[in-house]
Design a protein around this motif. Structure first.
Motif, PDB file in Angstrom:
ATOM      1  N   MET A  75      27.510 119.679  49.902  1.00 49.69           N
ATOM      2  CA  MET A  75      28.458 120.777  50.078  1.00 49.69           C
ATOM      3  C   MET A  75      29.076 121.189  48.752  1.00 49.69           C
ATOM      4  O   MET A  75      29.266 122.381  48.482  1.00 49.69           O
ATOM      5  CB  MET A  75      29.555 120.380  51.074  1.00 49.69           C
ATOM      6  CG  MET A  75      29.074 120.254  52.507  1.00 49.69           C
ATOM      7  SD  MET A  75      30.445 120.162  53.689  1.00 49.69           S
ATOM      8  CE  MET A  75      31.203 118.602  53.223  1.00 49.69           C
ATOM      9  N   ARG A  76      29.397 120.217  47.911  1.00 51.78           N
ATOM     10  CA  ARG A  76      30.042 120.525  46.628  1.00 51.78           C
ATOM     11  C   ARG A  76      29.151 121.409  45.750  1.00 51.78           C
ATOM     12  O   ARG A  76      29.653 122.300  45.066  1.00 51.78           O
ATOM     13  CB  ARG A  76      30.364 119.219  45.889  1.00 51.78           C
ATOM     14  CG  ARG A  76      31.279 119.413  44.672  1.00 51.78           C
ATOM     15  CD  ARG A  76      31.269 118.195  43.792  1.00 51.78           C
ATOM     16  NE  ARG A  76      29.962 117.996  43.189  1.00 51.78           N
ATOM     17  CZ  ARG A  76      29.513 118.668  42.141  1.00 51.78           C
ATOM     18  NH1 ARG A  76      30.274 119.586  41.559  1.00 51.78           N
ATOM     19  NH2 ARG A  76      28.320 118.434  41.634  1.00 51.78           N
ATOM     20  N   GLU A  77      27.836 121.169  45.787  1.00 53.83           N
ATOM     21  CA  GLU A  77      26.914 121.995  45.003  1.00 53.83           C
ATOM     22  C   GLU A  77      26.984 123.455  45.431  1.00 53.83           C
ATOM     23  O   GLU A  77      26.914 124.362  44.603  1.00 53.83           O
ATOM     24  CB  GLU A  77      25.491 121.470  45.163  1.00 53.83           C
ATOM     25  CG  GLU A  77      25.259 120.122  44.454  1.00 53.83           C
ATOM     26  CD  GLU A  77      23.856 119.589  44.693  1.00 53.83           C
ATOM     27  OE1 GLU A  77      23.112 120.222  45.489  1.00 53.83           O
ATOM     28  OE2 GLU A  77      23.506 118.541  44.117  1.00 53.83           O
ATOM     29  N   PHE A 128      38.640 121.579  45.706  1.00 53.47           N
ATOM     30  CA  PHE A 128      39.655 120.522  45.755  1.00 53.47           C
ATOM     31  C   PHE A 128      39.419 119.596  46.953  1.00 53.47           C
ATOM     32  O   PHE A 128      39.504 118.362  46.836  1.00 53.47           O
ATOM     33  CB  PHE A 128      41.050 121.156  45.840  1.00 53.47           C
ATOM     34  CG  PHE A 128      42.142 120.171  46.142  1.00 53.47           C
ATOM     35  CD1 PHE A 128      42.616 119.309  45.157  1.00 53.47           C
ATOM     36  CD2 PHE A 128      42.697 120.091  47.415  1.00 53.47           C
ATOM     37  CE1 PHE A 128      43.616 118.392  45.435  1.00 53.47           C
ATOM     38  CE2 PHE A 128      43.698 119.185  47.701  1.00 53.47           C
ATOM     39  CZ  PHE A 128      44.161 118.327  46.710  1.00 53.47           C
ATOM     40  N   LEU A 129      39.102 120.178  48.112  1.00 56.56           N
ATOM     41  CA  LEU A 129      38.868 119.363  49.308  1.00 56.56           C
ATOM     42  C   LEU A 129      37.628 118.486  49.149  1.00 56.56           C
ATOM     43  O   LEU A 129      37.592 117.357  49.669  1.00 56.56           O
ATOM     44  CB  LEU A 129      38.731 120.272  50.535  1.00 56.56           C
ATOM     45  CG  LEU A 129      40.025 120.955  50.998  1.00 56.56           C
ATOM     46  CD1 LEU A 129      39.723 122.007  52.059  1.00 56.56           C
ATOM     47  CD2 LEU A 129      41.007 119.922  51.537  1.00 56.56           C
ATOM     48  N   MET A 130      36.604 118.972  48.441  1.00 54.66           N
ATOM     49  CA  MET A 130      35.426 118.137  48.196  1.00 54.66           C
ATOM     50  C   MET A 130      35.797 116.914  47.355  1.00 54.66           C
ATOM     51  O   MET A 130      35.300 115.800  47.600  1.00 54.66           O
ATOM     52  CB  MET A 130      34.344 118.950  47.469  1.00 54.66           C
ATOM     53  CG  MET A 130      33.722 120.075  48.280  1.00 54.66           C
ATOM     54  SD  MET A 130      32.968 119.555  49.841  1.00 54.66           S
ATOM     55  CE  MET A 130      34.090 120.346  51.017  1.00 54.66           C
ATOM     56  N   GLN A 131      36.692 117.095  46.397  1.00 61.72           N
ATOM     57  CA  GLN A 131      37.147 115.971  45.579  1.00 61.72           C
ATOM     58  C   GLN A 131      37.895 114.956  46.433  1.00 61.72           C
ATOM     59  O   GLN A 131      37.714 113.740  46.283  1.00 61.72           O
ATOM     60  CB  GLN A 131      38.052 116.481  44.452  1.00 61.72           C
ATOM     61  CG  GLN A 131      37.351 117.371  43.437  1.00 61.72           C
ATOM     62  CD  GLN A 131      38.316 117.900  42.392  1.00 61.72           C
ATOM     63  OE1 GLN A 131      39.234 117.208  41.969  1.00 61.72           O
ATOM     64  NE2 GLN A 131      38.107 119.131  41.967  1.00 61.72           N
ATOM     65  N   GLU A 132      38.739 115.449  47.336  1.00 55.32           N
ATOM     66  CA  GLU A 132      39.512 114.551  48.209  1.00 55.32           C
ATOM     67  C   GLU A 132      38.585 113.805  49.171  1.00 55.32           C
ATOM     68  O   GLU A 132      38.766 112.598  49.411  1.00 55.32           O
ATOM     69  CB  GLU A 132      40.554 115.359  48.995  1.00 55.32           C
ATOM     70  CG  GLU A 132      41.640 115.965  48.117  1.00 55.32           C
ATOM     71  CD  GLU A 132      42.409 114.891  47.367  1.00 55.32           C
ATOM     72  OE1 GLU A 132      42.951 113.985  48.015  1.00 55.32           O
ATOM     73  OE2 GLU A 132      42.440 114.944  46.120  1.00 55.32           O
ATOM     74  N   LEU A 133      37.624 114.500  49.733  1.00 52.82           N
ATOM     75  CA  LEU A 133      36.667 113.845  50.629  1.00 52.82           C
ATOM     76  C   LEU A 133      35.894 112.758  49.886  1.00 52.82           C
ATOM     77  O   LEU A 133      35.695 111.656  50.422  1.00 52.82           O
ATOM     78  CB  LEU A 133      35.694 114.884  51.199  1.00 52.82           C
ATOM     79  CG  LEU A 133      36.206 115.768  52.337  1.00 52.82           C
ATOM     80  CD1 LEU A 133      35.257 116.941  52.564  1.00 52.82           C
ATOM     81  CD2 LEU A 133      36.353 114.952  53.629  1.00 52.82           C
ATOM     82  N   ASP A 157      26.186 107.790  53.109  1.00 55.40           N
ATOM     83  CA  ASP A 157      25.778 109.031  53.773  1.00 55.40           C
ATOM     84  C   ASP A 157      26.855 110.100  53.641  1.00 55.40           C
ATOM     85  O   ASP A 157      26.545 111.281  53.433  1.00 55.40           O
ATOM     86  CB  ASP A 157      25.491 108.766  55.257  1.00 55.40           C
ATOM     87  CG  ASP A 157      24.227 107.945  55.471  1.00 55.40           C
ATOM     88  OD1 ASP A 157      23.414 107.875  54.530  1.00 55.40           O
ATOM     89  OD2 ASP A 157      24.067 107.373  56.562  1.00 55.40           O
ATOM     90  N   LEU A 158      28.105 109.688  53.760  1.00 52.97           N
ATOM     91  CA  LEU A 158      29.207 110.639  53.594  1.00 52.97           C
ATOM     92  C   LEU A 158      29.195 111.246  52.192  1.00 52.97           C
ATOM     93  O   LEU A 158      29.353 112.460  52.016  1.00 52.97           O
ATOM     94  CB  LEU A 158      30.544 109.938  53.846  1.00 52.97           C
ATOM     95  CG  LEU A 158      30.912 109.662  55.308  1.00 52.97           C
ATOM     96  CD1 LEU A 158      32.133 108.752  55.377  1.00 52.97           C
ATOM     97  CD2 LEU A 158      31.186 110.967  56.053  1.00 52.97           C
ATOM     98  N   LYS A 159      28.994 110.413  51.181  1.00 59.56           N
ATOM     99  CA  LYS A 159      28.997 110.915  49.805  1.00 59.56           C
ATOM    100  C   LYS A 159      27.828 111.864  49.546  1.00 59.56           C
ATOM    101  O   LYS A 159      27.977 112.850  48.805  1.00 59.56           O
ATOM    102  CB  LYS A 159      28.976 109.730  48.829  1.00 59.56           C
ATOM    103  CG  LYS A 159      30.294 108.970  48.778  1.00 59.56           C
ATOM    104  CD  LYS A 159      30.377 108.007  47.627  1.00 59.56           C
ATOM    105  CE  LYS A 159      29.584 106.749  47.886  1.00 59.56           C
ATOM    106  NZ  LYS A 159      29.810 105.737  46.813  1.00 59.56           N
ATOM    107  N   LEU A 183      39.885 111.254  56.126  1.00 58.68           N
ATOM    108  CA  LEU A 183      38.586 111.926  56.197  1.00 58.68           C
ATOM    109  C   LEU A 183      38.571 112.941  57.329  1.00 58.68           C
ATOM    110  O   LEU A 183      38.121 114.077  57.159  1.00 58.68           O
ATOM    111  CB  LEU A 183      37.462 110.900  56.381  1.00 58.68           C
ATOM    112  CG  LEU A 183      37.019 110.149  55.121  1.00 58.68           C
ATOM    113  CD1 LEU A 183      36.138 108.963  55.488  1.00 58.68           C
ATOM    114  CD2 LEU A 183      36.270 111.082  54.154  1.00 58.68           C
ATOM    115  N   ASP A 184      39.066 112.536  58.493  1.00 62.53           N
ATOM    116  CA  ASP A 184      39.145 113.469  59.623  1.00 62.53           C
ATOM    117  C   ASP A 184      40.015 114.675  59.288  1.00 62.53           C
ATOM    118  O   ASP A 184      39.675 115.817  59.621  1.00 62.53           O
ATOM    119  CB  ASP A 184      39.714 112.749  60.862  1.00 62.53           C
ATOM    120  CG  ASP A 184      38.636 112.000  61.645  1.00 62.53           C
ATOM    121  OD1 ASP A 184      37.464 112.411  61.558  1.00 62.53           O
ATOM    122  OD2 ASP A 184      38.968 111.022  62.333  1.00 62.53           O
TER     123      ASP A 184
END
Length: 289
Positions: free
Chosen positions: A281-283, A246-251, A273-275, A223-224
């Protein structure tokens, strides 16, 4: 540089030939997909316009280009009349009428409707075409500025969410030793309550299994790493939308794993909260070039 794929630009140009208006709208799309609505006289400019879009740096988005030409009043040209064709039509009509019992004479409008009698002179659009090419360049430049302004407005949103996510990860990391110690004590308490003789080896085995099941150090590290990667990507001057997606999917994957391994309500809340932050952000990422 963050560039939005949602933008609009309009510019006008005037000359002896009349008034030109160019409008460009863009919305999000996986690839660059331009479409053009141009006056028939400007159709030959379409390939030139496509190249200009790429030249000015558009990489993704559905692009709708509309250009209109309103001719000046002084530019209105009169009809050309073929006197020879008109006489020929009239003589042919009179010849036929002489053979008819009830002839019907034709009038001037009937003759004008005959192909080849009346025509419009071919108009010279060369000056208007050059003006259209220059106008398109200016409109695309304005569009790029709008896309950049709209994109940069999203930067504080990303920076705020990333900072909050970093704090959540740090809080979970800080709590993990205490949570594992509490789990170990709960295990010992259950053994004692059941009046089971504490076998140090059995307790060690149970603790190893518990630690393996609840070890989220790897997820926190990833995550970091992903948070840092998103931060660096936002500074990139190239098209970053696909990489951010792609990074949003990994997060989201790491947040889901963190939730599934949770051994405490506080960790579960942090994962939720993270999700939520990732989804926010993904939106916005869907509109980034």
């Amino acid at each position: 540089m963050i560039r939005s794929m949602t933008a609009f630009a309009r510019k006008d140009a005037q000359g002896d030939w009349g008034t030109l208006t160019c409008e460009i709208r863009t919305v999000n799309h996986r690839y660059l997909e331009p479409s053009f609505r141009l006056p028939e006289a400007f159709r030959e400019l379409e390939n030139r316009f496509r190249e200009e879009l790429r030249k000015q740096g558009l990489k993704r988005g559905k692009v709708d280009v509309s250009m209109r030409l309103q001719s000046a009043e002084s530019d209105v040209q009169g009809f050309e009349i073929s006197d020879e064709m008109a006489r020929a039509v009239n003589e042919a009509a009179n010849h036929i009428n002489r053979m008819l019992d009830n002839p019907a004479h034709i009038n001037a409008l009937d003759i004008l409707r005959w192909p080849g009698v009346m025509s419009l002179p071919e108009k010279d659009y060369s000056a208007a075409k050059e003006a259209a090419a220059d106008l398109f360049v200016d409109t695309v430049a304005e569009l790029m500025s709008v896309r950049e302004r709209e994109g940069e407005r999203l930067r504080p949103l990303f920076e705020d969410r990333l900072a909050t996510m970093g704090k959540l990860v740090a809080e979970v990391r800080e709590k993990m030793p205490q949570l594992l110690a509490a789990q170990e004590q709960n295990l010992r308490d259950r053994f004692e309550k059941a009046k089971v003789e504490l076998d140090p080896e059995r307790v060690a085995q149970e603790m190893v299994m518990l630690a393996q099941k609840s070890d989220v150090a790897e997820e926190l590290d990833r995550l970091d790493a992903h948070i840092s990667e998103v931060t660096e990507t936002l500074q990139n001057d190239d098209a970053i939308g696909r990489r951010l997606d792609f990074l949003m999917q990994e997060l989201n994957r790491e947040a889901n794993t963190l939730s599934s391994k949770s051994i405490d309500a506080a960790v579960t809340r942090a994962a939720v909260d993270l999700k939520v932050l990732i989804e926010q952000m993904r939106e916005q990422v869907q509109n980034i070039e």
